[in-house]
Scaffold this motif. Structure first.
Motif, short mmCIF file in Angstrom:
data_model
loop_
_atom_site.label_atom_id
_atom_site.label_comp_id
_atom_site.label_asym_id
_atom_site.label_seq_id
_atom_site.Cartn_x
_atom_site.Cartn_y
_atom_site.Cartn_z
N GLU A 69 45.74 38.28 42.23
CA GLU A 69 46.13 36.97 41.73
C GLU A 69 47.64 36.77 41.74
O GLU A 69 48.14 35.75 42.16
CB GLU A 69 45.57 36.74 40.33
N LYS A 70 48.37 37.79 41.23
CA LYS A 70 49.83 37.68 41.23
C LYS A 70 50.45 39.04 40.96
O LYS A 70 49.79 39.95 40.45
CB LYS A 70 50.32 36.67 40.19
N VAL A 71 51.72 39.13 41.33
CA VAL A 71 52.53 40.32 41.05
C VAL A 71 53.71 39.85 40.23
O VAL A 71 54.38 38.88 40.60
CB VAL A 71 53.00 41.00 42.36
N GLN A 72 53.95 40.51 39.10
CA GLN A 72 55.08 40.21 38.23
C GLN A 72 55.80 41.51 37.94
O GLN A 72 55.26 42.36 37.23
CB GLN A 72 54.62 39.62 36.90
N GLY A 73 56.98 41.67 38.51
CA GLY A 73 57.69 42.93 38.31
C GLY A 73 56.89 44.08 38.88
O GLY A 73 56.50 44.08 40.04
N ALA A 74 56.60 45.07 38.03
CA ALA A 74 55.81 46.24 38.46
C ALA A 74 54.32 46.04 38.17
O ALA A 74 53.52 46.93 38.44
CB ALA A 74 56.31 47.49 37.74
N ARG A 75 53.95 44.86 37.66
CA ARG A 75 52.55 44.62 37.29
C ARG A 75 51.84 43.76 38.33
O ARG A 75 52.43 42.86 38.92
CB ARG A 75 52.47 43.93 35.93
N ALA A 76 50.56 44.06 38.50
CA ALA A 76 49.71 43.28 39.41
C ALA A 76 48.46 42.88 38.64
O ALA A 76 47.93 43.66 37.83
CB ALA A 76 49.34 44.10 40.64
N PHE A 77 47.99 41.67 38.90
CA PHE A 77 46.83 41.12 38.21
C PHE A 77 45.75 40.83 39.25
O PHE A 77 46.00 40.11 40.21
CB PHE A 77 47.21 39.86 37.45
N TYR A 78 44.58 41.40 39.02
CA TYR A 78 43.47 41.31 39.97
C TYR A 78 42.23 40.66 39.36
O TYR A 78 41.99 40.78 38.16
CB TYR A 78 43.04 42.72 40.41
N GLU A 79 41.45 40.05 40.24
CA GLU A 79 40.10 39.63 39.91
C GLU A 79 39.20 40.30 40.93
O GLU A 79 39.46 40.24 42.14
CB GLU A 79 39.94 38.11 39.99
N THR A 80 38.15 40.95 40.46
CA THR A 80 37.19 41.60 41.34
C THR A 80 35.80 41.10 40.97
O THR A 80 35.39 41.19 39.81
CB THR A 80 37.26 43.14 41.19
N ILE A 81 35.10 40.57 41.97
CA ILE A 81 33.74 40.07 41.77
C ILE A 81 32.80 41.00 42.53
O ILE A 81 32.98 41.24 43.73
CB ILE A 81 33.57 38.63 42.31
N MET A 82 31.79 41.53 41.83
CA MET A 82 30.80 42.41 42.46
C MET A 82 29.51 41.62 42.64
O MET A 82 29.02 41.01 41.69
CB MET A 82 30.59 43.65 41.61
N ARG A 83 29.01 41.68 43.88
CA ARG A 83 27.80 40.92 44.21
C ARG A 83 26.76 41.81 44.87
O ARG A 83 27.09 42.70 45.64
CB ARG A 83 28.14 39.79 45.18
#
Length: 140
Positions: free
Chosen positions: A85-99
């Protein structure tokens, strides 16, 4: 005209369901989903980052929020779709959908910290590396 907004490149990861994932109730234990999301996010990183960046950086999970929708079973074909979703500094934000087919079995929102492989200290990624995970919108 304004600047175009890049969109995240989707990454698909085939989830291997092992007999050791099955709990006393006969379906996949909730703890297995944590391993799967970690494996899927790391596979996403390794598939798009240059080899030297993969060698220099590691990822540490900071937070997982999992919503379980349906149970999964040994023999199910599960695909995790990973979206940075985005990278802020050293942090990364993810969305993972399992189907399983078209059916959503779990949704995971997670945050990660990039660390230097030698010092194990938080590390910001260079913008050219982050850009590999996003693409220009298709031309009309």
């Amino acid at each position: 005209m304004g600047a175009s907004v890049k969109t995240a490149a989707l990454h698909r990861y085939h989830v291997p369901i092992e007999s050791t994932d099955i709990d006393f109730m006969g379906h996949v234990n909730n703890a297995s989903y944590l391993k799967w999301v970690q494996d899927a996010v790391v596979d996403h990183w390794r598939s798009l980052a240059p080899a030297d960046a993969v060698a220099r950086h590691l990822w540490v999970a900071l937070k997982h929020e999992i919503t379980y929708r349906r149970p999964t079973f040994l023999g199910d074909d599960v695909i995790a779709t990973v979206l940075l979703e985005k990278v802020q500094g050293a942090r990364a934000f993810y969305e993972t959908i399992m189907r399983r087919g078209e059916e959503v079995v779990a949704e995971v929102r997670s945050s990660w910290c990039c660390v230097d492989a030698k010092t194990l200290r938080p590390a910001r990624l260079a913008s050219d590396i982050v850009d590999r995970f996003f693409r220009e919108p298709a031309a009309d």
